[in-house]
Scaffold this motif. Structure first.
Motif, short mmCIF file in Angstrom:
data_model
loop_
_atom_site.label_atom_id
_atom_site.label_comp_id
_atom_site.label_asym_id
_atom_site.label_seq_id
_atom_site.Cartn_x
_atom_site.Cartn_y
_atom_site.Cartn_z
N ILE A 89 0.89 -1.16 0.00
CA ILE A 89 0.00 0.00 0.00
C ILE A 89 0.92 1.21 0.00
O ILE A 89 1.63 1.47 0.98
CB ILE A 89 -0.90 0.03 1.25
N PHE A 90 0.96 1.91 -1.12
CA PHE A 90 1.83 3.09 -1.22
C PHE A 90 1.07 4.31 -0.69
O PHE A 90 0.05 4.70 -1.24
CB PHE A 90 2.27 3.32 -2.66
N GLU A 91 1.58 4.88 0.38
CA GLU A 91 1.00 6.07 0.99
C GLU A 91 1.81 7.26 0.52
O GLU A 91 2.93 7.53 0.99
CB GLU A 91 1.03 5.94 2.52
N ALA A 92 1.28 7.99 -0.47
CA ALA A 92 2.01 9.11 -1.06
C ALA A 92 2.05 10.30 -0.12
O ALA A 92 1.30 10.39 0.86
CB ALA A 92 1.36 9.51 -2.39
N ASP A 93 2.95 11.21 -0.41
CA ASP A 93 3.13 12.40 0.42
C ASP A 93 1.83 13.18 0.60
O ASP A 93 1.54 13.71 1.68
CB ASP A 93 4.19 13.30 -0.22
N ASP A 94 0.99 13.22 -0.46
CA ASP A 94 -0.26 13.97 -0.39
C ASP A 94 -1.41 13.18 0.24
O ASP A 94 -2.55 13.64 0.29
CB ASP A 94 -0.68 14.46 -1.78
N GLY A 95 -1.11 11.95 0.71
CA GLY A 95 -2.13 11.16 1.39
C GLY A 95 -2.91 10.23 0.49
O GLY A 95 -3.74 9.45 0.97
N VAL A 96 -2.67 10.29 -0.82
CA VAL A 96 -3.36 9.40 -1.74
C VAL A 96 -2.70 8.02 -1.68
O VAL A 96 -1.48 7.90 -1.80
CB VAL A 96 -3.32 9.94 -3.19
N ALA A 97 -3.50 6.98 -1.47
CA ALA A 97 -2.97 5.62 -1.34
C ALA A 97 -3.17 4.84 -2.63
O ALA A 97 -4.18 4.97 -3.30
CB ALA A 97 -3.63 4.90 -0.17
N LYS A 98 -2.18 4.01 -2.96
CA LYS A 98 -2.25 3.15 -4.14
C LYS A 98 -1.87 1.74 -3.70
O LYS A 98 -0.88 1.55 -2.99
CB LYS A 98 -1.27 3.66 -5.20
N LYS A 99 -2.65 0.75 -4.14
CA LYS A 99 -2.40 -0.63 -3.73
C LYS A 99 -1.96 -1.48 -4.92
O LYS A 99 -2.40 -1.26 -6.05
CB LYS A 99 -3.65 -1.23 -3.10
N ILE A 100 -1.08 -2.44 -4.63
CA ILE A 100 -0.58 -3.32 -5.68
C ILE A 100 -0.50 -4.74 -5.12
O ILE A 100 -0.03 -4.95 -4.01
CB ILE A 100 0.79 -2.82 -6.21
N THR A 101 -0.99 -5.72 -5.89
CA THR A 101 -0.99 -7.10 -5.44
C THR A 101 0.38 -7.75 -5.71
O THR A 101 1.21 -7.20 -6.44
CB THR A 101 -2.05 -7.93 -6.16
N TYR A 102 0.56 -8.95 -5.15
CA TYR A 102 1.80 -9.69 -5.41
C TYR A 102 1.94 -10.02 -6.90
O TYR A 102 3.04 -9.97 -7.45
CB TYR A 102 1.87 -10.96 -4.55
N GLN A 103 0.82 -10.35 -7.56
CA GLN A 103 0.88 -10.64 -8.99
C GLN A 103 1.31 -9.40 -9.77
O GLN A 103 2.17 -9.46 -10.65
CB GLN A 103 -0.48 -11.12 -9.50
N GLU A 104 0.70 -8.25 -9.43
CA GLU A 104 1.05 -6.99 -10.12
C GLU A 104 2.49 -6.58 -9.85
O GLU A 104 3.20 -6.10 -10.75
CB GLU A 104 0.08 -5.89 -9.69
N LEU A 105 2.94 -6.77 -8.62
CA LEU A 105 4.32 -6.44 -8.28
C LEU A 105 5.28 -7.34 -9.05
O LEU A 105 6.28 -6.87 -9.63
CB LEU A 105 4.54 -6.57 -6.78
N HIS A 106 4.98 -8.62 -9.09
CA HIS A 106 5.79 -9.58 -9.85
C HIS A 106 5.86 -9.17 -11.32
O HIS A 106 6.94 -9.15 -11.93
CB HIS A 106 5.18 -10.98 -9.71
N ASP A 107 4.71 -8.81 -11.89
CA ASP A 107 4.67 -8.42 -13.30
C ASP A 107 5.55 -7.21 -13.57
O ASP A 107 6.30 -7.17 -14.56
CB ASP A 107 3.23 -8.11 -13.73
N ARG A 108 5.47 -6.22 -12.69
CA ARG A 108 6.23 -4.98 -12.91
C ARG A 108 7.73 -5.21 -12.73
O ARG A 108 8.55 -4.62 -13.44
CB ARG A 108 5.72 -3.87 -11.98
N VAL A 109 8.09 -6.05 -11.77
CA VAL A 109 9.50 -6.38 -11.58
C VAL A 109 10.03 -7.10 -12.83
O VAL A 109 11.13 -6.78 -13.33
CB VAL A 109 9.70 -7.25 -10.31
N CYS A 110 9.25 -8.04 -13.35
CA CYS A 110 9.66 -8.77 -14.55
C CYS A 110 9.79 -7.84 -15.76
O CYS A 110 10.73 -7.97 -16.56
CB CYS A 110 8.67 -9.88 -14.85
N GLN A 111 8.85 -6.90 -15.88
CA GLN A 111 8.91 -5.96 -17.01
C GLN A 111 10.18 -5.11 -16.95
O GLN A 111 10.85 -4.92 -17.97
CB GLN A 111 7.66 -5.07 -17.02
N LEU A 112 10.50 -4.59 -15.77
CA LEU A 112 11.71 -3.78 -15.67
C LEU A 112 12.95 -4.65 -15.88
O LEU A 112 13.89 -4.23 -16.57
CB LEU A 112 11.78 -3.07 -14.31
N ALA A 113 12.95 -5.85 -15.30
CA ALA A 113 14.09 -6.74 -15.50
C ALA A 113 14.29 -7.05 -16.99
O ALA A 113 15.43 -7.04 -17.49
CB ALA A 113 13.88 -8.03 -14.70
N ASN A 114 13.19 -7.29 -17.70
CA ASN A 114 13.30 -7.53 -19.15
C ASN A 114 13.83 -6.30 -19.88
O ASN A 114 14.61 -6.41 -20.83
CB ASN A 114 11.94 -7.93 -19.71
#
Length: 659
Positions: free
Chosen positions: A104-129
């Protein structure tokens, strides 16, 4: 040395683990703790092998546990192979956590963004690629200079996935500090952001990278990848600079994790030493991750339903072990926090805990002390004005917590029901070393209590002999442990000299003075070398002195620490100019100029809280600056020590007067 840290400190308040907590704890009661302790002490190799096989997923199982043949260059699980990112992400996809919230990313302005393990895995793989497409591969080294964000965690994990060793640099460090690290580590890649947000203000990051890369010696850097955090305007080098989204977004969401040896360097993290040059502390892959995962289970009592929040920045080791790696390896939901505890007001921490139902909260004594002042002055931001009933465990990290701050934390934040794990450890140790096990250890306010299983912590004198209970001495670790430092990057001699001095007979020297009371509880009394601990950040006195002397007006400088109610330790600089000593308004103006200079040279955290000008510095007749006397002067105390060796005793009176 040992005598200088003796203490008459006595703490009679003892808090037993709450019965309900202990009953369901991962390590329950003294019997559970003692069983682990005895198993580790009786047969260390068997103990560590069991933990490594149980907690880590290996692509090639190890057959040897500890290799001491090149001590103190120890190797753990040396013939085994694995991948750290796969142990943090792929494991969670296989065990049913794919749709669980990872961050759960709590931004400086208080807006929260959530990311699942699947989504995190996908984004890590995309950057690694994306990095792979640019030619990056196992064995290279990257610098990560990014704000607290999901993207920072993705960057660290993507590097780990490819076997690229990362070195994260705190976003508050200057271009010069960044340059030192880029050149020392031999980086071929830099990942950064346009700007970061702190306290409602945008703070540029990429210009510092541009300045650092323009200083020379950075020719090995092929690309600078930039995360667009704010959309702020940045200078652009079309041959070198790439946007993060352009590198990653069109890549495949699967990337096979590169298998690395257990001893492959996962990261190099620079920490201050008592000499001017920062030390590149090198950590392994397997041993480090094992301890990160074990301490999540033992110290934080991690459960599947927990929402974990460590407030540390990823630029520090706490943000490595207990943000980027440990919580993910443990399969937890965690908060990643971009802001500061006082924006938009001093209730920010408590509001975040309330909104996201945080159950484990881990922060620094500096933050606690600063919030005591504002909370007690304004009811609206006091913890008792928020629903903190989700909390079940509190933690403290970075420096010793004074007993009264501990009591405030326990009463007002934990409601008197949450154990506090006051954790002693270091960049070099990789994870917790001396700390309560919350379901087993009686708590004493201000004490980090007892050693963890497998950690042979002890208090010794200058020749390695054990000292009596209640006596001050040097804190050492007598046997190697899996997550320990593997070396100082490029400087094996400094590694041995700094951490394994021959007079201690092979013990690891922590650099802290401490004592152990009759109950076996450890009390950390302070650094034994010239390293300052400001808000939990270690700064070498030589670094600050070198920055001051680099100013064209300064002839000489000596830097010491003095106790500070908010930051734990404050930097006091004694300065001799190349011209006459300034007084009054001129001294104030010059002091501000020099403080700003240090901030530019090193970073804002290194700014002296106070600068005092003198015609000279207190020196012996051989020319040695007597810093022990300056420490007394900085505290505002009378000098009672023997000053017969001092060449210029009158200078102490001059330096005793603040500007």
């Amino acid at each position: 040395m040992a005598n200088s840290i003796e203490s008459t400190l006595v703490e009679t308040r003892v808090f037993q683990p709450p019965e309900g907590f202990a009953q369901h704890a991962n390590v329950s009661g003294q019997a559970g703790y003692q069983a682990l302790l005895e198993a580790a002490d009786r047969d260390p190799d068997a103990f560590w092998a069991k933990q490594a096989r149980e907690y880590l997923q290996w692509t090639k199982p190890f057959t040897k546990v500890l290799d001491e043949s090149r001590a103190p260059f120890f190797e753990w699980f040396g013939d085994g192979e694995l991948n750290v990112s796969a142990n943090c992400l792929d494991v969670n996809l296989k065990n049913g956590n794919a749709d669980k919230i990872a961050i759960i990313f709590e931004a400086d302005d208080g807006v929260a963004k959530k990311i699942t393990y699947q989504e995190l895995h996908d984004r890590v793989c995309q950057l690694a690629n994306g990095l792979k497409a640019l030619g990056y591969k196992k064995g290279e080294r990257s610098i990560i200079y990014m704000p607290m964000s999901i993207e920072a965690v993705v960057a660290m994990q993507a590097c780990a996935r490819l076997g690229v060793t990362h070195s994260v640099v705190f976003g508050g460090f200057s271009a010069k500090s960044l340059h030192e690290r880029i050149t020392d580590v031999g980086a071929t890649l830099v990942l950064t952001a346009d700007e970061q947000m702190r306290g409602g203000k945008a703070i540029a990051l990429k210009p510092a990278v541009d300045e650092a890369l323009g200083m020379g010696g950075c020719e090995a850097v092929r690309h600078c990848i930039v995360y667009k955090r704010t959309g702020g305007k940045v200078a652009w080098d079309a041959k070198r600079d790439l946007w993060l989204h352009d590198v990653a977004d069109k890549q495949a969401k699967t990337c096979e994790a590169v298998t690395v040896g257990a001893e492959h360097p996962l990261f190099i993290l620079y920490t201050s030493g008592s000499t001017g040059k920062p030390k590149g502390v090198q950590h392994s892959s397997a041993g480090y991750l094992l301890w990160a995962k074990l301490t999540m289970q033992w110290v934080f009592d991690a459960k599947a339903k927990d929402v974990f929040w460590c407030t540390a920045d990823v630029g520090w080791v706490t943000g490595h072990t207990y943000v980027a790696y440990g919580p993910l390896a443990a399969g937890l939901t965690q908060i990643v926090f971009e802001g500061v505890p006082t924006y938009p007001n001093a209730g920010r921490f408590w509001k975040t805990i309330q909104e996201h139902k945080v159950s484990i909260f881990y922060t620094a004594p500096t933050a606690i002390r600063s919030l005591i002042k504002t909370s007690d002055a304004e009811a609206a931001v006091h913890p008792k004005s928020f629903d903190l009933s989700s909390l079940r465990l509190l933690g403290s990290v970075g420096e010793p917590i004074n007993p009264e701050a501990w009591m405030w934390y326990h009463t007002n934040v934990g409601g008197g029901r949450c154990p506090i794990v006051d954790t002693w450890w270091q960049t070099e140790t990789g994870g917790h070393m001396i700390t309560p096990m919350p379901g087993a250890t009686p708590l004493k306010p201000g004490s980090c209590t007892t050693r963890l299983p497998g950690i042979t912590a002890a208090i010794v004198d200058e020749v390695g002999g054990d000292v009596a209970a209640g006596q001050g001495g040097l804190l050492v670790i007598k046997r190697p442990w899996p997550s320990m430092i593997r070396g100082i990057w490029g400087d094996p001699e400094r590694y041995v000299k700094s951490y394994f001095p021959p007079e201690l007979g092979g013990y690891y020297l922590a650099g802290d003075g401490a004592q152990c009371d009759k109950d076996g509880c450890f009390w950390i009394m302070g650094r034994i070398d010239d390293v300052l601990n400001v808000s939990g950040h270690r700064l070498g006195t030589m670094e600050v002195e070198s920055a001051l002397v680099a100013h064209e007006m300064v002839a000489e400088a000596a830097v010491v620490g003095r106790p500070d109610a908010t930051t734990g330790e404050a930097i006091v600089a004694f300065v001799v100019l190349k011209r006459s000593r300034p007084e009054g308004d001129e001294a104030i103006a010059l002091g501000k100029q020099l403080r700003d200079w240090v901030a530019k040279e090193i970073g804002p955290i290194a700014k002296p809280k106070e600068i005092r000008f003198g015609d000279n510095l207190p020196k012996t007749r051989s020319g040695k600056i007597m810093r022990r006397l300056l420490r007394v002067v900085a505290k505002g105390e009378a000098v009672t020590q023997d000053i017969s060796t001092l060449e210029n005793p009158a200078i102490l009176d001059q330096l005793s007067k603040p500007v």
